[in-house]
Write a protein that holds these residues in place. Sequence first.
Motif, PDB file in Angstrom:
ATOM      1  N   ALA A   2      -6.127 -15.618  -2.831  1.00  0.00           N
ATOM      2  CA  ALA A   2      -5.301 -14.995  -3.870  1.00  0.00           C
ATOM      3  C   ALA A   2      -5.952 -13.714  -4.380  1.00  0.00           C
ATOM      4  O   ALA A   2      -7.142 -13.712  -4.704  1.00  0.00           O
ATOM      5  CB  ALA A   2      -5.083 -15.960  -5.023  1.00  0.00           C
ATOM      6  N   PRO A   3      -5.196 -12.633  -4.494  1.00  0.00           N
ATOM      7  CA  PRO A   3      -5.783 -11.359  -4.923  1.00  0.00           C
ATOM      8  C   PRO A   3      -5.943 -11.224  -6.435  1.00  0.00           C
ATOM      9  O   PRO A   3      -6.700 -10.370  -6.890  1.00  0.00           O
ATOM     10  CB  PRO A   3      -4.784 -10.321  -4.401  1.00  0.00           C
ATOM     11  CG  PRO A   3      -3.478 -11.049  -4.374  1.00  0.00           C
ATOM     12  CD  PRO A   3      -3.808 -12.473  -4.036  1.00  0.00           C
TER      13      PRO A   3
ATOM     14  N   ILE B 104      -5.326  -3.300  -4.235  1.00  0.00           N
ATOM     15  CA  ILE B 104      -3.993  -2.944  -3.739  1.00  0.00           C
ATOM     16  C   ILE B 104      -2.928  -3.365  -4.737  1.00  0.00           C
ATOM     17  O   ILE B 104      -1.917  -2.669  -4.932  1.00  0.00           O
ATOM     18  CB  ILE B 104      -3.756  -3.590  -2.360  1.00  0.00           C
ATOM     19  CG1 ILE B 104      -4.704  -2.984  -1.316  1.00  0.00           C
ATOM     20  CG2 ILE B 104      -2.301  -3.433  -1.913  1.00  0.00           C
ATOM     21  CD1 ILE B 104      -4.702  -3.714   0.012  1.00  0.00           C
ATOM     22  N   PHE B 105      -3.162  -4.498  -5.414  1.00  0.00           N
ATOM     23  CA  PHE B 105      -2.160  -5.045  -6.321  1.00  0.00           C
ATOM     24  C   PHE B 105      -2.236  -4.430  -7.715  1.00  0.00           C
ATOM     25  O   PHE B 105      -1.410  -4.750  -8.567  1.00  0.00           O
ATOM     26  CB  PHE B 105      -2.309  -6.566  -6.375  1.00  0.00           C
ATOM     27  CG  PHE B 105      -1.930  -7.229  -5.085  1.00  0.00           C
ATOM     28  CD1 PHE B 105      -0.655  -7.731  -4.886  1.00  0.00           C
ATOM     29  CD2 PHE B 105      -2.849  -7.316  -4.049  1.00  0.00           C
ATOM     30  CE1 PHE B 105      -0.302  -8.316  -3.682  1.00  0.00           C
ATOM     31  CE2 PHE B 105      -2.506  -7.911  -2.838  1.00  0.00           C
ATOM     32  CZ  PHE B 105      -1.217  -8.411  -2.651  1.00  0.00           C
ATOM     33  N   LEU B 106      -3.197  -3.533  -7.949  1.00  0.00           N
ATOM     34  CA  LEU B 106      -3.242  -2.814  -9.223  1.00  0.00           C
ATOM     35  C   LEU B 106      -2.184  -1.732  -9.293  1.00  0.00           C
ATOM     36  O   LEU B 106      -1.825  -1.284 -10.383  1.00  0.00           O
ATOM     37  CB  LEU B 106      -4.625  -2.193  -9.438  1.00  0.00           C
ATOM     38  CG  LEU B 106      -5.782  -3.161  -9.663  1.00  0.00           C
ATOM     39  CD1 LEU B 106      -7.096  -2.402  -9.778  1.00  0.00           C
ATOM     40  CD2 LEU B 106      -5.552  -4.035 -10.883  1.00  0.00           C
TER      41      LEU B 106
ATOM     42  N   ALA C  20       0.805  -1.218   0.000  1.00  0.00           N
ATOM     43  CA  ALA C  20       0.000   0.000   0.000  1.00  0.00           C
ATOM     44  C   ALA C  20       0.836   1.265   0.000  1.00  0.00           C
ATOM     45  O   ALA C  20       0.304   2.359  -0.230  1.00  0.00           O
ATOM     46  CB  ALA C  20      -0.945   0.003   1.196  1.00  0.00           C
ATOM     47  N   GLY C  21       2.115   1.148   0.255  1.00  0.00           N
ATOM     48  CA  GLY C  21       2.996   2.307   0.215  1.00  0.00           C
ATOM     49  C   GLY C  21       2.620   3.359   1.238  1.00  0.00           C
ATOM     50  O   GLY C  21       2.515   3.087   2.436  1.00  0.00           O
ATOM     51  N   ALA C  22       2.385   4.577   0.762  1.00  0.00           N
ATOM     52  CA  ALA C  22       2.095   5.685   1.672  1.00  0.00           C
ATOM     53  C   ALA C  22       0.670   5.671   2.193  1.00  0.00           C
ATOM     54  O   ALA C  22       0.342   6.411   3.134  1.00  0.00           O
ATOM     55  CB  ALA C  22       2.358   7.010   0.960  1.00  0.00           C
ATOM     56  N   ALA C  23      -0.189   4.853   1.634  1.00  0.00           N
ATOM     57  CA  ALA C  23      -1.588   4.811   2.069  1.00  0.00           C
ATOM     58  C   ALA C  23      -1.711   4.121   3.421  1.00  0.00           C
ATOM     59  O   ALA C  23      -0.948   3.203   3.755  1.00  0.00           O
ATOM     60  CB  ALA C  23      -2.438   4.075   1.038  1.00  0.00           C
ATOM     61  N   THR C  24      -2.694   4.552   4.200  1.00  0.00           N
ATOM     62  CA  THR C  24      -3.052   3.830   5.426  1.00  0.00           C
ATOM     63  C   THR C  24      -3.639   2.480   5.046  1.00  0.00           C
ATOM     64  O   THR C  24      -4.459   2.376   4.138  1.00  0.00           O
ATOM     65  CB  THR C  24      -4.086   4.630   6.227  1.00  0.00           C
ATOM     66  OG1 THR C  24      -3.487   5.859   6.651  1.00  0.00           O
ATOM     67  CG2 THR C  24      -4.586   3.853   7.446  1.00  0.00           C
TER      68      THR C  24
END
Length: 364
Positions: free
Chosen positions: A224-225, A203-205, A26-30
Amino acid sequence: MLSAGALLTLDLDAVRANYRLLRQRAGAATCGAVLKADAYGLGAAAVAPALRREGCDTFFVAHLAEGTALRGILGPGVTIIVMHGLFPGTEAEALRHDLVPVVNSTEQLRDWAAFARAQGRPLPAWLQIDTGMARFGFSEGELEAAIAEARDLGSLALRCVMSHLACADTPAHPANARQLAEFHRLRRKLPPLPTSLAASSGIFLGPDWHGDTVRPGVALYGVAPTEGQPNPLRPVLRLDAKVVQLREVAAGTPVGYGHTAVTARPSRLATVAVGYADGFLRSASGRGVVRFRGLDLPILGRVSMDSLVVDATVLPPGAMRAGDTVALIGEGNDLDRVGRAAGTIGYEILTSLGHRYHRRTLGG
């Protein structure tokens, strides 16, 4: 000694590891956590504190009752968001338990805003817009009407604008880009607000879909996402069931209700103490497998209410005995494979698991 017919094992360390992976992606996202349907059937009382210890402080549920139960588990200090919003007359209960509703419709906006005015202060809310799923959220016309009227939106402390992706588990699907563009187009009609678009698969997009908060649900539990891609998530549960009885039968022996299966050879059959009353879907009849000592044993005939029959002919004589356990879900037979065999998805398998199992929790 296990007295139930089956044992469901939940690995909370795996749940925490999945959360860490999702938070990293998610990086910078909460990174929040969706605990609707009692943590997808695995038990919010166990899962929620484990995620809280991992640092999660934003939780999502579907219904108000789930939110009040989760507040009782976690206590103060975390944000709990009710994604279906509130039914009329339940506003005081939401306030009492410090829950944040998602406002999905003109009616929900009207009622929560009126309640806020009666309290003499703005109350928190998320606002959902429909970007192409026709399920929850404001249409463009409804959003514009709410903005023009202004009073109700002005009575709330809007914390986030959200939407939901319909096809995120298929990355190449054109709907993903269309919904992203529509989301940004519509949200710009509002004052600047934090955003939330991605759930588990979203999230994986990639970062363009993350916004300020991501909402992983089923990915926390190992499903699996992304279709057709290796699963980066750890399995979190195992379902083992006891063998009740073994029998040797001749070729041409009909098996189970409706005689939908007939043995093609002399066979060794094992009756296993799990059925559709335990949430193991009847649609797995004649299609699914169980695992024993690294081997697939096919389900033969119909899954009954309390039992199913597997073909254990591949095993040497004496290799399996009554009282042994077979794995219905576990290594080599994960939720996604079990779902495909039953003509459904891992989500349904996970949330269908019943309450007759003995449950064991590891780690956390």
